[in-house]
Design an enzyme around this catalytic site. Sequence first.
Site, PDB file in Angstrom:
ATOM      1  N   GLU A  76      -2.083   7.681 -11.386  1.00  0.00           N
ATOM      2  CA  GLU A  76      -2.363   6.259 -11.590  1.00  0.00           C
ATOM      3  C   GLU A  76      -2.184   5.869 -13.056  1.00  0.00           C
ATOM      4  O   GLU A  76      -1.765   4.745 -13.365  1.00  0.00           O
ATOM      5  CB  GLU A  76      -3.776   5.930 -11.113  1.00  0.00           C
ATOM      6  CG  GLU A  76      -4.024   6.204  -9.642  1.00  0.00           C
ATOM      7  CD  GLU A  76      -3.052   5.471  -8.730  1.00  0.00           C
ATOM      8  OE1 GLU A  76      -2.553   4.387  -9.131  1.00  0.00           O
ATOM      9  OE2 GLU A  76      -2.769   5.974  -7.636  1.00  0.00           O
ATOM     10  N   PRO A 111       4.235 -16.085   9.024  1.00  0.00           N
ATOM     11  CA  PRO A 111       2.960 -16.210   9.757  1.00  0.00           C
ATOM     12  C   PRO A 111       1.806 -16.541   8.815  1.00  0.00           C
ATOM     13  O   PRO A 111       1.722 -16.010   7.706  1.00  0.00           O
ATOM     14  CB  PRO A 111       2.775 -14.828  10.389  1.00  0.00           C
ATOM     15  CG  PRO A 111       4.134 -14.221  10.422  1.00  0.00           C
ATOM     16  CD  PRO A 111       4.867 -14.758   9.238  1.00  0.00           C
TER      17      PRO A 111
END
Length: 685
Positions: free
Chosen positions: A480, A258
């Site tokens: 992180e 798409p």
Amino acid sequence: MSNEQSNPEKDINNPIDPPKKINKIPATANNNGPSYFWIYLALILVIGFTFYSNYFEQANVTEISRIKFDNLYRSGDVDKIITSNGERAFVYIKKEALKKEEFQKIKKNQTTINQGEQPVYFFRIYSNAGLDKHIKEVRDRYQLEDLTMVPKTETNGFMSILSMILPALVFVGLWYLIMRRMGGGGGGFPGGGIFSIGKSKAALFDENSLDQITFEQVAGLDEEKVEVMEIVNFLKDPGKYTKLGGKIPKGALLVGPPGTGKTLLAKAMAGEAKVPFFSISGSDFVEMFVGVGASRVRDLFRQAREKAPCIVFIDEIDAVGRSRNKGMMGGGNDERESTLNQLLVEMDGFGSDKAIIMLAATNRPEILDDALLRPGRFDRQIHIDRPDLKGREQIFNVHLKPIKTGTDVDPQKLSELTPGMVGADIANICNEAALVAARKNKEEVNMQDFNDAIDRVTTGLEKKNMIISPEEKKSIAYHEAGHALTSWYLEHAHPFIRVTIIPRSESLGHALYLPKEKYLTIKEELADRICVSLGGRAAEKIIFNQISTGALSDLDHVTQIAYSMVTVYGMSEKVGNVSFYRMAQQSYEKPYSAETSRLIDEEVRAIIDEQYQRAIDLLNSKKLELDLLAKELLEKEVLHKDDLIKLFGKRPWDEDREKEVAHHEVPSEDTPLSNDIISEEDPIK
């Protein structure tokens, strides 16, 4: 015959040469049909006049009480009484009594009262028998003359007829409104309502359309444009191919994810060829009424033959073209199957000499019926993949034209920051960047606005005001930092770009990477991706000796890659060189035995455990760097690649990577962005 077919300007030696000028298609609805307003108005007037005529006689009759009537009776002024349906009694006054003063006002309002033809008063009764009994009592009590009472039963012929036909009229009206809505009906007959339910809903674009699209507006599809240009050239100059005995393909199927530009490419083909372009969605053929879909297919091809040469484009054809052999349809009377059968017949019914090109688009070609894909219907499949680095740069150049950008905006840099994105994503980022700059009251859009837009689209809205406790913030920083550090020291990991602990949408922090754009992925690269994804949880385990729920997206990503390595790519020695991907798509059950299922689970778990231990070992050896990076994150909240170079030095693999990016010679890898890392959304291709 249409105007285009009878156009004298066409070349008589080439009957299928496109006309010099194509008129716009007339509206399907007939705006000059009968107006129902006057019919409704006339019906209301007839009913109103009937009611008025019924009660005109009684319009000026004054209502009195029973006592007033008794007084009139005793005075000898009453001539007779006429009852109506046992509910009202109308009092008629004698002619000689009308000369009295009390009746003079009534005489002014009723001209026929002088002849005694109109009732003067009325009073309400409960029954005729009750009134008769009352009159006899008054007569006997006061020795009065006998009074004539005439009972009448009044009926309205028109209202009786109306009461019989009104329910039928209501039913027919409701049925008409429902059918007109279901059929997408327009104003009046003909051309609207139930009479248009079997008509095609295709929109027609011709060379006079204001929104005409050409290949100049289609970027990043150079190879695909070369392939479809042959069809365009045939529509422009069919004699070049027919004189050699060649035949143009009847249909082309545009296949791709798409947002890659399938519909845009089809419209550009029509714009370049300057021929009529019929556009319709596959779902427009599907209705609850049997036979409507097939009727619309026939009407679509009828219009196409009248407008030939032309292009017929069916978007999302999988809505009507699903396979009949996979349990997705019912029996032979199923509406969708009937529509598909009619589509197959119509595509066989027109030859290449008609110059009708059939185009269709889908992102699920595997579910289409084999009869639809065979040569003679859709002869070609044009695959439209995600744009590569150069293609994304071209798309950015197209979408940046209407935007007032600053001098620091570099399309090449933007294309590097958006790996795996399609044209729709890039258009969204350009629009979002303009909105970001407008919110900041800027005069132009600069590079920082585009960076903010990329973060907004890929990781969500920034939430700087979210209240996070110091303990949670520290845990997020180490999580992180674990991602960033493992990617920094692993050879096959994606190059690092930025790490932040600022929460966005559902993620409390994320690390951003720049994937390598390539066709093939080796086993070591997939293993490094798993290791990097598990680096956050490994850091929590090392520092806090506990784990949290912050690794949800990491674990989902890891499980997806590991199962693909075993069941799709054959990267497990125990399971072997087998792939169950296609078999799993075509069956509702697992295409392997319970023993193989157990073996797959064991291999997936072994791969994940191995990479988790690898991440722990790596971070244990780099614990000082992990602490340093986490403290910097807690202080600055955002760290870029240059900050890590200052802390740890340059990665040994960066030089090779910079050379690849500089030359723009690497193809694209389908790797959209995720919350924690830029990685493959689904490694199954």
